[in-house]
Scaffold this motif. Structure first.
Motif, PDB file in Angstrom:
ATOM      1  N   TYR A 135       0.839  -1.199   0.000  1.00 53.84           N
ATOM      2  CA  TYR A 135       0.000   0.000   0.000  1.00 53.84           C
ATOM      3  C   TYR A 135       0.874   1.250   0.000  1.00 53.84           C
ATOM      4  CZ  TYR A 135      -3.923  -3.004   1.362  1.00 53.84           C
ATOM      5  OH  TYR A 135      -4.895  -3.974   1.395  1.00 53.84           O
ATOM      6  N   GLU A 136       0.306   2.290  -0.585  1.00 51.35           N
ATOM      7  CA  GLU A 136       0.834   3.634  -0.409  1.00 51.35           C
ATOM      8  C   GLU A 136      -0.103   4.379   0.529  1.00 51.35           C
ATOM      9  OE1 GLU A 136       1.400   5.645  -4.080  1.00 51.35           O
ATOM     10  OE2 GLU A 136       2.960   4.278  -4.817  1.00 51.35           O
ATOM     11  N   ALA A 137       0.473   5.263   1.356  1.00 49.32           N
ATOM     12  CA  ALA A 137      -0.347   5.982   2.332  1.00 49.32           C
ATOM     13  C   ALA A 137       0.308   7.313   2.660  1.00 49.32           C
ATOM     14  CB  ALA A 137      -0.546   5.147   3.598  1.00 49.32           C
ATOM     15  N   HIS A 138      -0.501   8.227   3.152  1.00 41.41           N
ATOM     16  CA  HIS A 138      -0.057   9.573   3.537  1.00 41.41           C
ATOM     17  C   HIS A 138       0.115   9.626   5.048  1.00 41.41           C
ATOM     18  CE1 HIS A 138      -0.773  13.812   4.772  1.00 41.41           C
ATOM     19  NE2 HIS A 138      -0.124  14.096   3.655  1.00 41.41           N
ATOM     20  N   VAL A 139       1.222  10.183   5.531  1.00 41.50           N
ATOM     21  CA  VAL A 139       1.501  10.295   6.965  1.00 41.50           C
ATOM     22  C   VAL A 139       0.788  11.529   7.506  1.00 41.50           C
ATOM     23  CG1 VAL A 139       3.266  10.506   8.743  1.00 41.50           C
ATOM     24  CG2 VAL A 139       3.730   9.161   6.685  1.00 41.50           C
ATOM     25  N   ASP A 140      -0.172  11.302   8.403  1.00 43.08           N
ATOM     26  CA  ASP A 140      -0.912  12.405   9.019  1.00 43.08           C
ATOM     27  C   ASP A 140      -0.252  12.909  10.295  1.00 43.08           C
ATOM     28  OD1 ASP A 140      -2.733  12.107   7.019  1.00 43.08           O
ATOM     29  OD2 ASP A 140      -4.309  11.226   8.250  1.00 43.08           O
ATOM     30  N   GLU A 141       0.244  11.975  11.090  1.00 42.57           N
ATOM     31  CA  GLU A 141       0.702  12.340  12.426  1.00 42.57           C
ATOM     32  C   GLU A 141       1.719  11.327  12.912  1.00 42.57           C
ATOM     33  OE1 GLU A 141      -1.288  12.879  16.901  1.00 42.57           O
ATOM     34  OE2 GLU A 141      -2.541  12.454  15.148  1.00 42.57           O
ATOM     35  N   VAL A 142       2.714  11.808  13.648  1.00 48.97           N
ATOM     36  CA  VAL A 142       3.682  10.939  14.313  1.00 48.97           C
ATOM     37  C   VAL A 142       3.346  10.953  15.805  1.00 48.97           C
ATOM     38  CG1 VAL A 142       6.101  10.503  14.828  1.00 48.97           C
ATOM     39  CG2 VAL A 142       5.456  11.398  12.586  1.00 48.97           C
ATOM     40  N   LEU A 143       2.888   9.811  16.315  1.00 51.18           N
ATOM     41  CA  LEU A 143       2.467   9.736  17.713  1.00 51.18           C
ATOM     42  C   LEU A 143       3.649   9.668  18.658  1.00 51.18           C
ATOM     43  CD1 LEU A 143      -0.473   7.185  17.313  1.00 51.18           C
ATOM     44  CD2 LEU A 143      -0.621   9.667  17.468  1.00 51.18           C
ATOM     45  N   SER A 144       4.638   8.847  18.319  1.00 48.38           N
ATOM     46  CA  SER A 144       5.833   8.715  19.155  1.00 48.38           C
ATOM     47  C   SER A 144       6.938   8.086  18.321  1.00 48.38           C
ATOM     48  CB  SER A 144       5.550   7.848  20.395  1.00 48.38           C
ATOM     49  OG  SER A 144       5.240   6.524  20.020  1.00 48.38           O
ATOM     50  N   ALA A 145       8.149   8.286  18.765  1.00 45.16           N
ATOM     51  CA  ALA A 145       9.299   7.731  18.051  1.00 45.16           C
ATOM     52  C   ALA A 145      10.443   7.546  19.030  1.00 45.16           C
ATOM     53  CB  ALA A 145       9.726   8.655  16.915  1.00 45.16           C
ATOM     54  N   ASP A 146      11.159   6.419  18.883  1.00 45.20           N
ATOM     55  CA  ASP A 146      12.375   6.194  19.647  1.00 45.20           C
ATOM     56  C   ASP A 146      13.406   5.555  18.724  1.00 45.20           C
ATOM     57  OD1 ASP A 146      11.680   3.475  19.453  1.00 45.20           O
ATOM     58  OD2 ASP A 146      10.651   3.520  21.378  1.00 45.20           O
ATOM     59  N   ASP A 147      14.440   4.956  19.297  1.00 42.15           N
ATOM     60  CA  ASP A 147      15.517   4.407  18.475  1.00 42.15           C
ATOM     61  C   ASP A 147      15.092   3.204  17.662  1.00 42.15           C
ATOM     62  OD1 ASP A 147      17.168   6.339  19.481  1.00 42.15           O
ATOM     63  OD2 ASP A 147      17.977   5.070  21.085  1.00 42.15           O
ATOM     64  N   SER A 148      14.015   2.536  18.043  1.00 37.59           N
ATOM     65  CA  SER A 148      13.644   1.299  17.355  1.00 37.59           C
ATOM     66  C   SER A 148      12.272   1.335  16.696  1.00 37.59           C
ATOM     67  CB  SER A 148      13.676   0.123  18.341  1.00 37.59           C
ATOM     68  OG  SER A 148      12.759   0.355  19.407  1.00 37.59           O
ATOM     69  N   THR A 149      11.359   2.156  17.186  1.00 31.79           N
ATOM     70  CA  THR A 149       9.978   2.093  16.722  1.00 31.79           C
ATOM     71  C   THR A 149       9.431   3.501  16.505  1.00 31.79           C
ATOM     72  OG1 THR A 149       9.668   0.077  18.028  1.00 31.79           O
ATOM     73  CG2 THR A 149       7.684   1.143  17.192  1.00 31.79           C
ATOM     74  N   ARG A 150       8.566   3.595  15.509  1.00 29.46           N
ATOM     75  CA  ARG A 150       7.867   4.850  15.240  1.00 29.46           C
ATOM     76  C   ARG A 150       6.377   4.528  15.075  1.00 29.46           C
ATOM     77  NH1 ARG A 150      10.147   9.496  13.492  1.00 29.46           N
ATOM     78  NH2 ARG A 150      12.055   8.330  13.115  1.00 29.46           N
ATOM     79  N   ARG A 151       5.524   5.168  15.859  1.00 26.68           N
ATOM     80  CA  ARG A 151       4.080   4.963  15.755  1.00 26.68           C
ATOM     81  C   ARG A 151       3.473   6.165  15.047  1.00 26.68           C
ATOM     82  NH1 ARG A 151       0.671   4.489  19.920  1.00 26.68           N
ATOM     83  NH2 ARG A 151       1.892   5.884  21.236  1.00 26.68           N
ATOM     84  N   ILE A 152       2.743   5.886  13.955  1.00 27.54           N
ATOM     85  CA  ILE A 152       2.224   6.968  13.132  1.00 27.54           C
ATOM     86  C   ILE A 152       0.758   6.712  12.785  1.00 27.54           C
ATOM     87  CG2 ILE A 152       4.506   7.430  12.143  1.00 27.54           C
ATOM     88  CD1 ILE A 152       3.586   6.022   9.595  1.00 27.54           C
ATOM     89  N   ILE A 153       0.087   7.766  12.360  1.00 26.36           N
ATOM     90  CA  ILE A 153      -1.261   7.686  11.803  1.00 26.36           C
ATOM     91  C   ILE A 153      -1.165   7.997  10.311  1.00 26.36           C
ATOM     92  CG2 ILE A 153      -3.593   8.634  11.819  1.00 26.36           C
ATOM     93  CD1 ILE A 153      -3.034   7.148  14.316  1.00 26.36           C
ATOM     94  N   VAL A 154      -1.731   7.125   9.481  1.00 30.47           N
ATOM     95  CA  VAL A 154      -1.678   7.311   8.032  1.00 30.47           C
ATOM     96  C   VAL A 154      -3.098   7.304   7.469  1.00 30.47           C
ATOM     97  CG1 VAL A 154       0.611   6.271   7.811  1.00 30.47           C
ATOM     98  CG2 VAL A 154      -1.420   4.833   7.593  1.00 30.47           C
ATOM     99  N   SER A 155      -3.234   7.891   6.278  1.00 30.75           N
ATOM    100  CA  SER A 155      -4.527   7.948   5.592  1.00 30.75           C
ATOM    101  C   SER A 155      -4.285   7.832   4.086  1.00 30.75           C
ATOM    102  CB  SER A 155      -5.254   9.255   5.934  1.00 30.75           C
ATOM    103  OG  SER A 155      -4.506  10.370   5.467  1.00 30.75           O
ATOM    104  N   GLN A 156      -5.363   7.976   3.303  1.00 30.06           N
ATOM    105  CA  GLN A 156      -5.296   7.972   1.837  1.00 30.06           C
ATOM    106  C   GLN A 156      -4.609   6.697   1.315  1.00 30.06           C
ATOM    107  OE1 GLN A 156      -3.612  11.687   0.403  1.00 30.06           O
ATOM    108  NE2 GLN A 156      -4.603  12.854   2.044  1.00 30.06           N
TER     109      GLN A 156
END
Length: 707
Positions: free
Chosen positions: A135-156
């Motif tokens: 899938y392709e998706a648009h990044v709406d928001e970055v909830l949190s990020a550290d050295d190993s993991t990034r939690r994001i909200i995507v749409s489209q």
């Protein structure tokens, strides 16, 4: 005849000698009842009915959420038309009681309609089955990020290479830290999208409900390499804020490490992802868990402190004597509060947004020359928050802060003796006493809600908050100084000071948590207690006299007698094989494995270690039998076991569909798929299990069956 007259004379003499007179006690009761009855029209005359408007909205929201089925458009439109008509009739007849009643009724109905309105604006179809594909998706928001993991909200979402199209609006993804993704970027990746999980216990946090109203219809992760195929615009405001947040996080990580860095990032920018479970447990046991969640305390220290400093600075300049110093300082305080809100995640950080709104109203009252701390301002802030984000009413953060502010303002409104402090020692003592009193009142006001949501009490929280306050002040002011000096590269020393403050706060937390061992409890409260707490808050906020204390005081014994929930005898997971059964004083697994998500949540919720194997379990290739002193149950793994076990046990648990001829208490594949996790308590008097599924309102748009 003479004897009767003497008897009467003696009685009259005895009556005259009685003191107090017999009529004194009824007179006092009459005075109390009259005072109590006068409290209500007096509060209404003082326009306190406005304070009840957010409670009416909340009651309407609750009624909507509890419905088993979704109300139709005709019902919503018809109810709205009826409410408007009745209000218009009351206004036309110039009936003040009628207007007051129908205004509250209209607020209740508007609250009932709020969630459907938000669903139409922001809701999403919920993913019902796991989906794999590119899938392709648009990044709406970055909830949190550290050295190993990034939690994001995507749409489209755009499916590629034959992937199945998905109708969801947005999804929450957990991805590797590289490549770095910011709002506005577009990614391409092989994804696994899964349904949003429901509550893990009856009455616990409902992820499906809250995700639906923010447009998140699935959770997911990457199954292969992630490619950033387009970058967002450099002028995008959200992207710039995220870049600033990432830069600040990097500077904090450079100066601090371990719990200091994790709590520093949480208190500066609202990112709690790095805080360990051990730190959370210690902070909760000492009553300091609220410190690492940006809320009124942090914003008051920052914005209120800047207001005080600016006002002091301007007032000390003779050339500015004609300037409206107080109003200028209030404007700068509002700006500081909103800048802090942006740094903390903006409107998505609900506690910070709520506190910023409240501070804006307080500073607005200063600008208008009005009293700032009033119950009316609390009601205005609550109404705005409910209208903007009605689903937040069902989150612990809203309930805790709403209760704490109402409790503090209500006590502040009551008359109290006050004498001016003459010495510095007296002023210091009064500061400590005010801090302790504030913490005590806030703790009492939030006790019910924290006990319901977190099943834990912190009996020494007042002591913990008083001892930690100097360290919290150091942390916040060091953070403000670091933000101001960061453009010059001089923030390192400030972050070091912040780290020392965090170390001191953690030392206090560990000390108070150690003192609290054996004093904390694990109360399990019924759902009605939240409505009881809401009613007590409404009573307390509406009345102005001492009678406002009656409802909160009366609620406590009612909860102790009727509001405590029994502990479960059996817990059944819906998506794993875990079945936990009471074994003596604790619980143990009759099926499944320790360390799974469901088992860990159960253990934390009930503060009970769940053992690996139940002592009464006997297993073979077809399933397991568990026998206790009160009941027996069968766990079916193979259809061949139905012929032997159906009807022979008090409970039958099957991950496959049981035959229709299988009688008795049966929890099968269909029940687990629809109801999710099942909670069971053995009713000794009735001789059967009381069964509660985690999900009961199946026909709602946010509800999806777990797979």
């Amino acid at each position: 005849m003479a004897g009767q007259e003497a008897w009467r004379a003696g009685n009259d003499l005895a009556a005259r000698r009685q003191w107090p007179p017999r009529s004194a006690e009824p007179s006092r009761l009459r005075m109390l009842s009259e005072d109590f009855a006068a409290s209500f029209p007096g509060a209404a005359a003082n326009r306190r009915l406005f304070v009840l408007l957010p409670f009416s909205l909340i009651l309407g929201l609750t009624l909507y959420a509890l419905l088993p089925d979704e109300p139709g458009t005709l019902v919503l439109a018809g109810g709205t038309a009826l409410a408007v008509m009745l209000l218009a009739v009351a206004a036309a007849r110039q009936s003040l009681p009628g207007i007051r009643f129908f205004v509250q009724a209209a607020a209740l109905w508007f609250g009932f309609c709020l969630l459907p309105i938000h669903a139409a604006l922001f809701g999403t179809p919920m993913l019902a089955f796991p989906t794999y594909g590119l899938y392709e998706a648009h990044v709406d928001e970055v909830l949190s990020a550290d050295d190993s993991t990034r939690r994001i909200i995507v749409s489209q979402f755009e499916p590629m290479d034959g992937a199945r199209p998905v109708a969801i609006k947005r999804a929450r993804l957990s991805l590797p830290a590289e490549p770095e993704l910011r709002p506005g970027d577009r990614l391409r990746a092989p994804l696994r999208l899964a349904p949003v999980p429901g509550p893990v216990l009856p009455g616990s946090h409902d992820g499906q409900f809250h995700s639906y109203f923010i447009g998140v219809g699935a959770y997911g992760s990457a199954t292969g390499a992630i490619e950033r195929i387009a970058e967002g615009s450099a002028t995008d405001f959200a992207r710039q804020i995220q870049g600033l947040r990432s830069h600040i996080a990097a500077r904090i990580d450079l100066a601090l490490d371990g719990p200091g860095a994790a709590i520093g990032k949480s208190m500066v920018m609202g990112d709690q992802s790095d805080i360990s479970d051990e730190t959370r447990d210690v902070m909760a046991a000492s009553g300091l868990a609220h410190v690492y969640s940006i809320s009124g305390l942090h914003l008051s220290i920052v914005a209120g402190g800047i207001y005080w400093l600016v006002r002091l600075l301007l007032a000390s300049m003779p050339a500015l004597v004609a300037w409206p110093v107080k109003q200028i300082a209030a404007l700068i305080g509002i700006v500081a509060a909103f800048l802090y809100l942006l740094l903390a995640g903006g409107v998505d950080n609900v506690p910070a947004f709520r506190s910023t709104l409240m501070l804006a109203l307080i500073f607005g009252a200063v600008l208008a020359g009005r009293r700032a701390l009033t119950m009316r301002n609390v009601a205005i802030a609550a109404i705005l928050i409910i209208v903007i984000d009605p689903a937040s009413v069902f989150r612990p953060s809203f309930q805790l802060s709403f209760a704490a502010v109402i409790g503090l303002i209500g006590i502040y409104e009551m008359p109290r003796p006050f004498e001016a402090a003459n010495t510095r020692l007296e002023r210091l003592w009064r500061l400590v006493a005010a801090t302790a009193w504030t913490s005590f009142i806030a703790g009492l006001a939030t006790l019910l809600f924290s006990a319901y949501h977190f099943q834990q009490t912190a009996p020494l929280s007042v002591l913990g908050n008083v001892m930690a306050l100097p360290f919290v002040g150091l942390i916040m002011w060091a953070g403000v100084a670091a933000m101001l000096l960061m453009p010059f590269g001089l923030d390192g020393l400030c972050f070091q000071l912040m780290g020392w403050g965090i170390d001191g706060m953690l030392w206090v937390a560990e000390l108070v948590a150690g003192w609290s061992e054996g004093l904390t409890g694990n109360p399990l409260l019924s759902g009605w207690t939240l409505l009881g707490g809401l009613a007590a808050l409404a009573w307390f906020g509406f009345l102005e006299t001492r009678w406002r204390l009656l409802a909160p005081v009366a609620l406590l014994p009612a909860i102790l007698v009727f509001g405590l929930e029994p502990r479960p005898d059996i817990l059944i997971s819906d998506t794993t094989q875990a079945v936990a059964v009471r074994d003596g004083e604790g619980m143990a697994l009759a099926s499944g494995r320790t360390g799974s998500f469901a088992v860990n949540v159960w253990s934390r919720h009930y503060q009970t270690e769940i053992g690996g194997t139940h002592s009464g379990t006997i297993c073979d290739g077809l399933g397991c039998i568990v026998r206790t002193a009160d009941y027996s149950l069968a766990i079916i793994r193979n259809a061949a076991a139905f012929a032997e076990d159906c009807g022979r046990h008090d409970l039958l648990i099957a991950r496959i569909r049981p035959p229709n001829s299988c009688t008795g208490a049966v929890i099968g594949q269909d029940q687990l798929a629809r109801g999710g996790v099942h909670w069971l308590h053995w009713n000794e008097g009735a001789g059967h299990f009381d069964i509660r599924p985690a999900m009961v309102n199946f026909n709602r748009p946010w509800r999806v069956s777990p797979r």
